[in-house]
Write a protein that holds these residues in place. Structure first.
Motif, PDB file in Angstrom:
ATOM      1  N   GLU A 114      -8.411   4.031  13.560  1.00  0.00           N
ATOM      2  CA  GLU A 114      -7.424   2.945  13.713  1.00  0.00           C
ATOM      3  C   GLU A 114      -7.868   1.545  13.437  1.00  0.00           C
ATOM      4  O   GLU A 114      -7.211   0.804  12.803  1.00  0.00           O
ATOM      5  CB  GLU A 114      -6.318   3.356  15.020  1.00  0.00           C
TER       6      GLU A 114
ATOM      7  N   LEU B 106       0.604 -12.037   8.809  1.00  0.00           N
ATOM      8  CA  LEU B 106      -1.012 -11.823   8.638  1.00  0.00           C
ATOM      9  C   LEU B 106      -1.610 -12.574   7.593  1.00  0.00           C
ATOM     10  O   LEU B 106      -2.615 -13.214   7.897  1.00  0.00           O
ATOM     11  CB  LEU B 106      -1.156 -10.370   8.570  1.00  0.00           C
ATOM     12  N   PRO B 107      -1.081 -12.599   6.483  1.00  0.00           N
ATOM     13  CA  PRO B 107      -1.776 -13.300   5.466  1.00  0.00           C
ATOM     14  C   PRO B 107      -1.761 -14.827   5.629  1.00  0.00           C
ATOM     15  O   PRO B 107      -2.580 -15.487   4.920  1.00  0.00           O
ATOM     16  CB  PRO B 107      -0.857 -12.854   3.976  1.00  0.00           C
TER      17      PRO B 107
ATOM     18  N   VAL C  83      -5.406  -8.492   3.249  1.00  0.00           N
ATOM     19  CA  VAL C  83      -4.464  -9.534   3.231  1.00  0.00           C
ATOM     20  C   VAL C  83      -5.221 -10.867   2.938  1.00  0.00           C
ATOM     21  O   VAL C  83      -4.351 -11.862   2.849  1.00  0.00           O
ATOM     22  CB  VAL C  83      -3.419  -9.675   4.053  1.00  0.00           C
TER      23      VAL C  83
ATOM     24  N   ARG D  56      -9.210   0.834  10.044  1.00  0.00           N
ATOM     25  CA  ARG D  56      -8.164   0.681   9.359  1.00  0.00           C
ATOM     26  C   ARG D  56      -7.506  -0.830   9.211  1.00  0.00           C
ATOM     27  O   ARG D  56      -7.441  -1.531   8.393  1.00  0.00           O
ATOM     28  CB  ARG D  56      -6.889   1.509   9.322  1.00  0.00           C
TER      29      ARG D  56
ATOM     30  N   GLU E   1       4.801 -10.409  13.332  1.00  0.00           N
ATOM     31  CA  GLU E   1       3.515 -10.205  13.411  1.00  0.00           C
ATOM     32  C   GLU E   1       2.763  -9.778  12.373  1.00  0.00           C
ATOM     33  O   GLU E   1       1.723 -10.230  11.736  1.00  0.00           O
ATOM     34  CB  GLU E   1       2.888  -9.712  14.883  1.00  0.00           C
TER      35      GLU E   1
ATOM     36  N   ASN F 145       0.402   0.623   5.191  1.00  0.00           N
ATOM     37  CA  ASN F 145      -0.867  -0.030   5.920  1.00  0.00           C
ATOM     38  C   ASN F 145      -0.186  -1.337   6.815  1.00  0.00           C
ATOM     39  O   ASN F 145      -0.840  -2.261   6.903  1.00  0.00           O
ATOM     40  CB  ASN F 145      -1.755  -0.659   5.078  1.00  0.00           C
ATOM     41  N   LEU F 146       0.544  -0.886   7.687  1.00  0.00           N
ATOM     42  CA  LEU F 146       1.010  -1.997   8.598  1.00  0.00           C
ATOM     43  C   LEU F 146       0.338  -1.677   9.901  1.00  0.00           C
ATOM     44  O   LEU F 146       0.227  -0.326  10.153  1.00  0.00           O
ATOM     45  CB  LEU F 146       2.804  -1.966   9.010  1.00  0.00           C
ATOM     46  N   ILE F 147       0.424  -2.459  10.889  1.00  0.00           N
ATOM     47  CA  ILE F 147      -0.271  -2.361  12.257  1.00  0.00           C
ATOM     48  C   ILE F 147       0.818  -1.974  12.997  1.00  0.00           C
ATOM     49  O   ILE F 147       1.827  -2.947  13.339  1.00  0.00           O
ATOM     50  CB  ILE F 147      -0.937  -3.642  12.466  1.00  0.00           C
ATOM     51  N   SER F 148       0.938  -0.667  13.428  1.00  0.00           N
ATOM     52  CA  SER F 148       2.324  -0.068  13.992  1.00  0.00           C
ATOM     53  C   SER F 148       2.462  -0.707  15.308  1.00  0.00           C
ATOM     54  O   SER F 148       3.826  -0.600  15.632  1.00  0.00           O
ATOM     55  CB  SER F 148       1.995   1.474  14.038  1.00  0.00           C
TER      56      SER F 148
ATOM     57  N   PHE G 225       0.873  -1.161  -0.046  1.00  0.00           N
ATOM     58  CA  PHE G 225       0.035  -0.014   0.003  1.00  0.00           C
ATOM     59  C   PHE G 225       0.959   1.239   0.010  1.00  0.00           C
ATOM     60  O   PHE G 225       1.897   1.254   0.242  1.00  0.00           O
ATOM     61  CB  PHE G 225      -0.781  -0.124   1.320  1.00  0.00           C
TER      62      PHE G 225
ATOM     63  N   PHE H 126      -8.270 -11.989   4.708  1.00  0.00           N
ATOM     64  CA  PHE H 126      -9.147 -12.426   5.809  1.00  0.00           C
ATOM     65  C   PHE H 126     -10.556 -12.696   5.263  1.00  0.00           C
ATOM     66  O   PHE H 126     -11.133 -11.476   4.601  1.00  0.00           O
ATOM     67  CB  PHE H 126      -9.238 -11.668   7.161  1.00  0.00           C
TER      68      PHE H 126
ATOM     69  N   LYS I 105       0.617   3.872   1.989  1.00  0.00           N
ATOM     70  CA  LYS I 105       1.107   4.124   3.546  1.00  0.00           C
ATOM     71  C   LYS I 105       1.621   2.785   4.169  1.00  0.00           C
ATOM     72  O   LYS I 105       1.592   2.846   5.097  1.00  0.00           O
ATOM     73  CB  LYS I 105      -0.075   5.075   4.032  1.00  0.00           C
TER      74      LYS I 105
ATOM     75  N   LEU J  10       2.360  -3.737  16.111  1.00  0.00           N
ATOM     76  CA  LEU J  10       2.812  -5.034  16.184  1.00  0.00           C
ATOM     77  C   LEU J  10       4.132  -5.439  15.699  1.00  0.00           C
ATOM     78  O   LEU J  10       4.533  -4.291  14.947  1.00  0.00           O
ATOM     79  CB  LEU J  10       1.665  -5.969  15.217  1.00  0.00           C
TER      80      LEU J  10
ATOM     81  N   ILE K 210      -7.077  -3.962   6.603  1.00  0.00           N
ATOM     82  CA  ILE K 210      -5.917  -4.516   6.202  1.00  0.00           C
ATOM     83  C   ILE K 210      -5.990  -5.995   6.369  1.00  0.00           C
ATOM     84  O   ILE K 210      -5.704  -6.731   5.152  1.00  0.00           O
ATOM     85  CB  ILE K 210      -4.821  -3.951   7.400  1.00  0.00           C
TER      86      ILE K 210
ATOM     87  N   ARG L 153       5.200  -8.924   3.458  1.00  0.00           N
ATOM     88  CA  ARG L 153       3.969  -9.366   3.954  1.00  0.00           C
ATOM     89  C   ARG L 153       3.364  -9.461   2.549  1.00  0.00           C
ATOM     90  O   ARG L 153       2.385 -10.537   2.654  1.00  0.00           O
ATOM     91  CB  ARG L 153       3.178  -8.213   4.560  1.00  0.00           C
TER      92      ARG L 153
END
Ligand SMILES: Nc1ncnc2c1ncn2[C@@H]1O[C@H](COP(=O)(O)OP(=O)(O)O)[C@@H](O)[C@H]1O
Ligand SMILES: [Mg+2]
Lengths: 222, 317, 381
Positions: free
Chosen positions: C271, A107-108, C282, C274, A103, A94-97, A90, C284, A92, A99, C278, A155
């Motif tokens: 958040e 995710l996928p 990916v 979002r 981790e 789009n990581l989960i900051s 993405f 889900f 931006k 984690l 995500i 990812r």
């Protein structure tokens, strides 16, 4: 093979406001090719990517990937399609900051309830490939922009998708890191991945391994 | 009326079930009216989303309904201490007019819920969702049964009179009473037992031929034959009393809760046996045969062990 | 065979709970308090019920009491002999007993008379007393240590010596009891030799209690016959009723709780939105996200349930349930001073489970579904 046929996309912002994002798009991308979608901001690049990734549906027209009409899939089958075929980097990231790197990257894989050994193997492979082995347990929010981007690619890559999509991948990088990203893409091309990059960064224009450059303007192809 | 904590708990959960299944019922009607997977209208997307709410709720209720059923039986046993004359759940059920229908309805509903979930599963595995309208039509039917079940349950708890003398299971399940089950007493035991074993033989045959319709049919009959032969014959060996014909007492501690095991195995066996109508897969045949056989072996063992220990059978066959 | 639990998803769910610490701690505290209160109330009632049942078990099978126009009167001792002639009866013994009001402390004692033939109590036959522990403590406060003065109906005093105290198996009934000879008791309550408070009947075969009871009733139509079972049922009803009142209060709290959870689970920060986007991007599916939300719900509600139950255990059986126990025992001051016997009541744990975990999960169903079916399109922007 990815095909877009007579695509129109209208965003209904609210009751009275519509935005026509795409008009009459016809496009086909061969398997294993690298395509750069270029155009000014707001021209509709991201919208095209979201249609290919089955994240959104066209207002009219069809999106066909490997002879599957993905624009007709229900939400669940769209997810399954992405899980099997698509990796997205993405704009931006789009990581989960909050984690860790690990981790985020795995995710996928989670929905398939993976075996621990197999997961570790896949993880190790992408960590090495994108040179973030030492960052494995670090929280993403403590990484630099370039490192975050490599986590995002890891990812997208980990579940071995056929198609990799990147939206403005170099928008937040300096020139050195941008060139490094381009080298990564070159490597992926060697693995016969289909790669679609949406960008207005001139660094991507005229690259030797890019098969096609498609320009779009105000929602239609030029 | 009895308002013990157990009963109130059941009532609270009943209320919750009514609330949530009513939501599903409304969704079912909407889907029945305007489901069209090819449509690109926003209303269709909304329906697709709502169908997930529906299946989530149904799954949730099913998962609770199974332990709650056991809890219901426990509660009946407990109430039997309060009702003069009742010694186990059977007497309590009989204390009201509706008790016996209630328990049958509960069992039927559990089968139906489980059946619905299997149908839902096969529906969602196919991109064209071929069973969507069917499954929601089925649910509307289940909904009516469920509401009826809850109505009966509430009615039962409100109609108990503690002072009233009720009969205990001994007199309920005996030839002198005029209930439905007592009609069984006029049927020969050897016939019931032979029917049971022959029925099992049919299960085995259709298992090898993998004929799903006949396999399912045999399973349906197997439920009936098993329960009848259990009350009339096998049960007496669990109690070691020739005259004790009660389908509830062996749920109690004195018999090591063997009843839960027997009914559980019978449910797993026959339910999976019914699933093959929709999913003609080896897995379900296997699970079905496994549990049905387990059931058969255990009840037969009771008879066998008794015979070995005492050298005679309880009553002439 | 596929694994039943997806541990990576579970790990994600735990992480997700931790990331919204304050909200989830708040929910856990409320749910724990709720289960705590409910469990404590049930623990207390089942302990007290156990005590009472023990007491009731020690009671005679049938009690015959004289009534005139529904009012209780002393019964003729001679009726015991007539009752004995009914077949199936072991014994029929007239009893004298009554409640004595001790003004100084404002409490009632139960005075029970012992007959000439009861060897265990020889020591008190003359002018002695045996007292329960609760009685001892009350008397001590009024400086009666060696003797006690009963006030008779004509105003004179009867001085009796305290010969000792007794330990009984169940504390609830015997705490306020004083044993003395029947003769002294007759003096205190002014009952003459031909009368008794009631007659207790024991029956050879427990199954015949009901038949015997109706025979006695036939013999003496103006007596009241109370069987042991009657007492048991009325005790059970009292406690089910009191437990029921609490449950009614609990329903109200539960409803409030439901609304709070619903509200909390519905409020999503941008958040969180979002994050769901995500996850869908990916790969889900809706079910995967519902499952993740379900894991969250199970973790938090099971955790709160366990905490609540442990708290209730500690409160009831270690601290002996201050405050709460009074609501259930308080007939008179005396009777509250007993320790709750430890009863591991599985049924209570099951009830509380059904009232906490499924209710919590059900409150999160709709919010979770909303989240899971959100459009993922926005993540591209
Ligand atoms: N979810 C949305 N809702 C409303 N308008 C949107 C949405 N996404 C994109 N747009 C509009 O559609 C047009 C195309 O956007 P986009 O595809 O993001 O362009 P690009 O990626 O080339 O910058 C823009 O005018 C944008 O404002
Ligand atoms: Mg864009």
């Amino acid at each position: 093979m990815i095909e877009l046929k007579d695509i129109n996309k209208i965003y209904q912002v609210n009751k009275y406001n519509k935005v026509v994002a795409l008009k009459g798009i016809n496009l086909s991308i061969k398997e294993g090719s690298v395509v750069v979608l270029k155009g000014a901001s707001g021209s509709g690049k991201s919208t095209i990517l979201s249609l290919i990734a089955a994240l959104g549906k066209p207002t009219s027209g069809e999106v066909v990937v490997d002879s599957v009409h993905i624009s007709k899939l229900t939400d669940n089958f769209a997810s399954a399609f992405r899980s099997k075929n698509i990796g997205i980097v993405f704009q931006k990231y789009n990581l989960i900051s909050s984690l860790s790197v690990k981790e985020n990257i795995i995710l996928p894989l989670i929905p398939s309830n993976p075996d621990a050994l197999e997961l570790e193997k896949k993880l190790q492979k992408v960590l090495e490939m994108f040179e973030i082995v030492d960052k494995k347990e670090i929280l993403v929010k403590n990484l630099s922009g370039g490192q975050q981007q490599r986590v995002a690619i890891a990812r997208a890559y980990i579940d071995n998708p056929k198609i990799i999509i990147a939206d403005e991948p170099t928008a937040n990088l300096d020139e050195k890191l941008s060139l490094r990203f381009i080298e990564i893409l070159r490597g992926l091309k060697q693995e016969n991945k289909t790669i679609i990059v949406a960008t207005h960064d001139p660094l991507f224009f005229g690259l030797d391994f890019v098969d096609e450059e498609i320009e779009i303007k105000d929602g239609h192809l030029v | 009326m009895i308002l013990s904590p157990e009963v109130l708990t059941l009532l609270i959960l009943d209320f919750l079930f009514v609330l949530f299944t009513s939501i599903v019922f409304v969704i079912s009607l909407q889907i029945w009216k305007s489901w069209d997977l090819n449509s690109t209208l926003a209303s269709q997307y909304t329906l697709e989303k709502r169908s997930f709410l529906a299946s989530t709720i149904i799954k949730f209720i099913f998962v609770i309904k199974i332990p709650l059923f056991l809890f219901f039986i426990f509660t009946l046993d407990k109430i039997s201490n309060v009702l003069t004359g009742a010694m186990c759940g059977a007497g309590v059920l009989d204390a009201t007019d509706v008790g016996n229908y209630l328990i049958m309805l509960k069992v039927i509903n559990i089968y139906l819920f489980a059946f619905w979930l299997v149908l839902n599963n096969s529906d969602l595995q196919n991109p064209t969702q071929p069973y969507t309208k069917l499954k929601f039509a089925l649910f509307s039917f289940i909904y009516i049964l469920l509401i009826f079940e809850i109505y009966l349950e509430v009615d039962m708890f409100f109609s108990f009179e503690i002072e009233k003398l009720v009969s205990c299971c001994g007199s309920l399940y005996s030839s002198s009473s005029d209930s439905l089950i007592s009609a069984l007493f006029h049927v020969d035991n050897s016939l019931l037992v032979s029917l049971f074993y022959v029925n099992y033989l049919f299960l085995v045959i259709f298992y090898f031929f993998k004929n799903n319709y006949f396999f399912a049919l045999s399973n349906t009959l197997f439920v009936i034959n098993s329960v009848f032969s259990l009350i009339m014959f096998f049960g007496t060996y669990i109690y070691e009393l020739p005259s004790h014909h009660c389908p509830f007492c062996f749920l109690q501690t004195d018999y090591y809760f063997v009843g839960y095991f027997l009914y559980g195995a019978l449910f797993m066996g026959t339910f999976n046996g019914l699933v093959v109508i929709f999913k003609n897969e080896l897995k379900y045949y296997k699970i079905s045969m496994l549990f049905n056989s387990l059931y058969l072996v255990v009840v037969s063992l009771y008879v066998g062990v008794y015979y070995i220990r005492n050298g005679v059978l309880l009553s002439p066959m | 065979m596929k694994k039943m639990i997806n541990f990576y998803l579970l790990e994600y769910a735990i992480g997700s709970l931790v990331r919204q610490k304050s909200k989830n701690i708040f929910i856990t505290i409320i749910l724990s308090l709720l289960t705590f209160l409910l469990t404590a109330v049930f623990f207390i009632t089942s302990s007290i019920r156990y005590e009472l049942n023990q007491t009731v078990d020690a009671l005679p099978e049938i009690i015959v009491a004289q009534t005139k126009g529904g009012k209780h009167y002393d019964i003729d001792v001679s009726k015991a002999d007539s009752i004995l002639s009914i077949t199936g009866i072991n014994s029929a013994i007239p009893r004298v007993w009554g409640y004595y009001y001790f003004k100084n402390a404002g409490v009632n004692f139960s005075l029970v008379g012992v007959g000439e033939f009861e060897d265990d109590y020889k020591e008190i036959l003359e002018n002695g007393l045996l007292i329960g522990r609760g009685v001892r403590d009350v008397l001590k406060k009024s400086y009666f240590k060696e003797y006690f003065n009963f006030i008779l109906s004509d105003g004179s005093l009867l001085k009796l010596d305290i010969k000792g105290e007794f330990d009984a198996d169940t504390e609830l009934e015997s705490n306020d009891m004083i044993l003395m000879s029947k003769d002294n008791l007759r003096k205190i309550f002014d009952i003459d030799e031909t009368k008794a408070t009631d007659i207790v009947v024991s029956v050879a075969n427990p199954d015949e209690v009901q038949t015997v009871a109706s025979k006695i009733q036939l013999l003496f139509p103006n007596t009241r016959i109370i069987t042991k079972n009657d007492l048991k049922i009325s005790y059970q009803n009292i406690f089910d009723y009191k437990g029921g009142v609490f449950l009614a209060l609990f329903i109200i709290s539960l409803f409030t709780f439901f609304i709070i959870i619903y509200d909390k689970a519905s409020g999503l920060t941008s958040e969180q939105t979002r994050e769901i986007g995500i996850l869908k991007a990916v790969g889900f599916t809706i079910e995967d996200i519902l499952k993740e939300k379900f894991y969250e719900g199970i973790i938090i509600s099971l955790f709160a349930y366990i905490i609540g139950v442990i708290l209730a255990f500690t409160f009831v059986y270690i601290f002996n349930a201050p405050l709460l126990q009074n609501i259930f025992t308080g007939y008179s001051e005396l009777k509250t001073s007993f320790t709750l016997p430890f009863i591991l009541d599985i049924q209570t744990l099951v009830i509380v489970f059904f009232l906490s975990v499924p209710i919590y999960i059900s409150a999160t169903i709709i919010p979770s579904w909303r989240v899971a079916t959100m459009d993922a399109e926005e993540v591209m922007r």
